[in-house]
Scaffold this active site. Structure first.
Site, PDB file in Angstrom:
ATOM      1  N   GLY A 145      54.211  49.608  32.926  1.00  0.00           N
ATOM      2  CA  GLY A 145      55.053  48.441  33.229  1.00  0.00           C
ATOM      3  C   GLY A 145      54.768  47.349  32.209  1.00  0.00           C
ATOM      4  O   GLY A 145      54.286  47.623  31.102  1.00  0.00           O
ATOM      5  N   ARG A 146      55.035  46.104  32.614  1.00  0.00           N
ATOM      6  CA  ARG A 146      54.846  44.982  31.681  1.00  0.00           C
ATOM      7  C   ARG A 146      53.412  44.904  31.159  1.00  0.00           C
ATOM      8  O   ARG A 146      53.186  44.697  29.969  1.00  0.00           O
ATOM      9  CB  ARG A 146      55.148  43.656  32.377  1.00  0.00           C
ATOM     10  N   ILE A 147      52.443  45.036  32.067  1.00  0.00           N
ATOM     11  CA  ILE A 147      51.044  44.866  31.643  1.00  0.00           C
ATOM     12  C   ILE A 147      50.618  46.035  30.757  1.00  0.00           C
ATOM     13  O   ILE A 147      49.958  45.837  29.722  1.00  0.00           O
ATOM     14  CB  ILE A 147      50.106  44.707  32.866  1.00  0.00           C
TER      15      ILE A 147
ATOM     16  N   ARG B 108      55.830  57.039  35.693  1.00  0.00           N
ATOM     17  CA  ARG B 108      56.835  57.743  36.513  1.00  0.00           C
ATOM     18  C   ARG B 108      58.089  57.996  35.688  1.00  0.00           C
ATOM     19  O   ARG B 108      58.677  59.057  35.720  1.00  0.00           O
ATOM     20  CB  ARG B 108      57.223  56.889  37.727  1.00  0.00           C
TER      21      ARG B 108
ATOM     22  N   ILE C 132      42.136  48.174  35.867  1.00  0.00           N
ATOM     23  CA  ILE C 132      42.488  46.778  36.190  1.00  0.00           C
ATOM     24  C   ILE C 132      43.668  46.771  37.163  1.00  0.00           C
ATOM     25  O   ILE C 132      44.312  45.735  37.348  1.00  0.00           O
ATOM     26  CB  ILE C 132      42.842  45.948  34.928  1.00  0.00           C
ATOM     27  N   ALA C 133      43.950  47.945  37.772  1.00  0.00           N
ATOM     28  CA  ALA C 133      45.144  48.038  38.616  1.00  0.00           C
ATOM     29  C   ALA C 133      44.809  47.702  40.066  1.00  0.00           C
ATOM     30  O   ALA C 133      44.987  46.562  40.499  1.00  0.00           O
ATOM     31  CB  ALA C 133      45.741  49.420  38.478  1.00  0.00           C
ATOM     32  N   ARG C 134      44.310  48.659  40.810  1.00  0.00           N
ATOM     33  CA  ARG C 134      43.919  48.450  42.195  1.00  0.00           C
ATOM     34  C   ARG C 134      42.811  49.422  42.545  1.00  0.00           C
ATOM     35  O   ARG C 134      42.773  50.550  42.041  1.00  0.00           O
ATOM     36  CB  ARG C 134      45.102  48.738  43.142  1.00  0.00           C
TER      37      ARG C 134
ATOM     38  N   GLU D 213      37.181  46.650  48.164  1.00  0.00           N
ATOM     39  CA  GLU D 213      36.606  45.403  47.647  1.00  0.00           C
ATOM     40  C   GLU D 213      36.737  44.280  48.684  1.00  0.00           C
ATOM     41  O   GLU D 213      37.683  44.297  49.480  1.00  0.00           O
ATOM     42  CB  GLU D 213      37.275  45.011  46.311  1.00  0.00           C
TER      43      GLU D 213
ATOM     44  N   HIS E 146      37.552  41.391  40.250  1.00  0.00           N
ATOM     45  CA  HIS E 146      39.019  41.235  40.364  1.00  0.00           C
ATOM     46  C   HIS E 146      39.487  39.913  39.735  1.00  0.00           C
ATOM     47  O   HIS E 146      40.067  39.062  40.412  1.00  0.00           O
ATOM     48  CB  HIS E 146      39.451  41.319  41.843  1.00  0.00           C
ATOM     49  N   ILE E 147      39.237  39.793  38.439  1.00  0.00           N
ATOM     50  CA  ILE E 147      39.545  38.520  37.756  1.00  0.00           C
ATOM     51  C   ILE E 147      40.523  38.695  36.589  1.00  0.00           C
ATOM     52  O   ILE E 147      40.630  37.813  35.739  1.00  0.00           O
ATOM     53  CB  ILE E 147      38.251  37.834  37.234  1.00  0.00           C
TER      54      ILE E 147
HETATM   55  C1  DGY Z   1      47.785  40.802  41.080  1.00  0.00           C
HETATM   56  O1  DGY Z   1      48.503  39.894  40.643  1.00  0.00           O
HETATM   57  O2  DGY Z   1      48.228  41.790  41.657  1.00  0.00           O
HETATM   58  C2  DGY Z   1      46.345  40.603  40.923  1.00  0.00           C
HETATM   59  O3  DGY Z   1      45.615  41.748  41.187  1.00  0.00           O
HETATM   60  C3  DGY Z   1      45.951  39.484  41.860  1.00  0.00           C
HETATM   61  O4  DGY Z   1      44.809  38.945  41.458  1.00  0.00           O
END
Ligand code: DGY
Length: 332
Positions: free
Chosen positions: A158-160, A181, A240-242, A271, A289-290
């Protein structure tokens, strides 16, 4: 008679200027002490409220909606919205909104920072220095993995993901491969200098694998023991996703036994708890989570969440709706 302002709840602490903006439109109940409410307590606080400002830590599901019949909109201060059961919200006629766009570059910056810190063993070597263990230069001391010119794999484009690809391809001369996907259009692939590959090829070829896909039932443990064993023993894994996308217990084992070289994690299963085995392995960089946490970006996210509440409740139009179909349906 002055018409009454709609009542909303701001479920977590937030920038005072954002609260002040919300105050001009609504009767706001805030939580500047940042108490972490149980679902039952959250339901109590929501009584009589038509809107709620949430972060990723409040679950909005059928059980909550059933006891909050006046609720019309939940504005998440996050781009991810796995804390929302969107199907239940749509069924209940409740709008959900998130904060896409405003955090893309900041989060991509952080993804790259974590990749660099992990590959170049920055946290591990800093701990060594602080412990007073550095007494000489050595040819192989904290020798890590090469970043420039290596192969950057991205799962979720996606964008990130595209922001990370751009940084890797244009800033570090990396060869970028991705799996998603759906495949990107040709122009976007060219801009990111990225090549679409199967998940198997991604795992086998990446020197650095960055996870940027949304969390859902189908992405739960997308990286587990089987996937880790498909990776190079010299590879790094960045999440850095979830939390929940990686099987953290399997990852701790893989880091211990050298299945992969290192990992950088900003998100964790369950978390703020962190799997205890991850805390004892040296070759993992752990951050709380920063990824989107710069002052400017967090403020922009908070304003966008607030503007979604204002837009929807005052003008019937949210800026970044997740289930816009409820906008055309009969109000509940
Ligand atoms: C998001 O924007 O989904 C980040 O994980 C929130 O900190």
């Amino acid at each position: 008679m002055i018409p009454k302002k709609p009542k909303i709840l701001v479920a977590r602490a937030v920038f005072p200027e954002v609260l002040a903006k919300l105050d001009t439109h609504f009767e706001v109940q805030s939580n500047q002490d940042d108490v972490l409410w149980t679902p039952e307590k959250l339901a109590q606080q929501l009584q009589g409220k038509v809107g709620v400002f949430t972060t990723g830590s409040q679950r909005v599901d059928a059980a909550l909606l059933a006891v909050c019949p006046e609720l019309k909109v939940c504005a998440n201060m996050a781009v991810g919205f796995n804390n929302f059961d969107l199907a239940a919200m749509t069924a209940a006629g409740v709008l959900g909104t998130n904060t896409p766009g405003v955090l893309t570059e900041t989060t991509a910056d952080f993804g790259f920072a974590l990749l660099m810190a992990t590959a170049r063993r920055i946290a591990e070597s800093e701990r060594f220095l602080r412990a007073g263990l550095w007494n000489r230069w050595r040819y192989d001391m904290f020798a890590g993995g090469e970043v420039h010119g290596s192969t950057l794999g991205i799962l979720g484009m996606g964008r990130i993901g595209q922001g990370i690809a751009q940084r890797g391809a244009h800033g570090f001369g990396m060869k970028v491969i991705y799996h998603n996907r759906s495949r990107l259009d040709e122009a976007t692939e060219a801009q990111c200098k990225a090549r679409f590959v199967s998940k198997d090829e991604l795992l086998a070829q990446a020197d650095h694998l960055v996870l940027v896909l949304p969390y859902s039932e189908s992405s739960h443990h997308a990286i587990g023991q089987a996937e880790l064993s498909q990776m190079k023993p010299t590879a790094t894994l960045i999440n850095i996703a979830r939390g929940g996308i990686v099987d953290d217990a399997a990852l701790a084992v893989a880091l211990k036994n050298g299945t992969i070289a290192a990992a950088g994690l900003d998100v964790f299963e369950g978390e703020p708890q962190v799997h205890p085995d991850l805390l004892t392995v040296p070759n993992v960089v752990l951050t709380p989570h920063i990824a989107s946490a710069t002052q400017a970006t967090r403020l922009a996210m908070a304003h966008l969440a607030a503007d979604n509440l204002i837009g929807f409740l005052c003008r019937g139009k949210a800026l970044t709706p997740l289930n816009p179909e409820v906008l055309s349906a009969t109000c509940r």
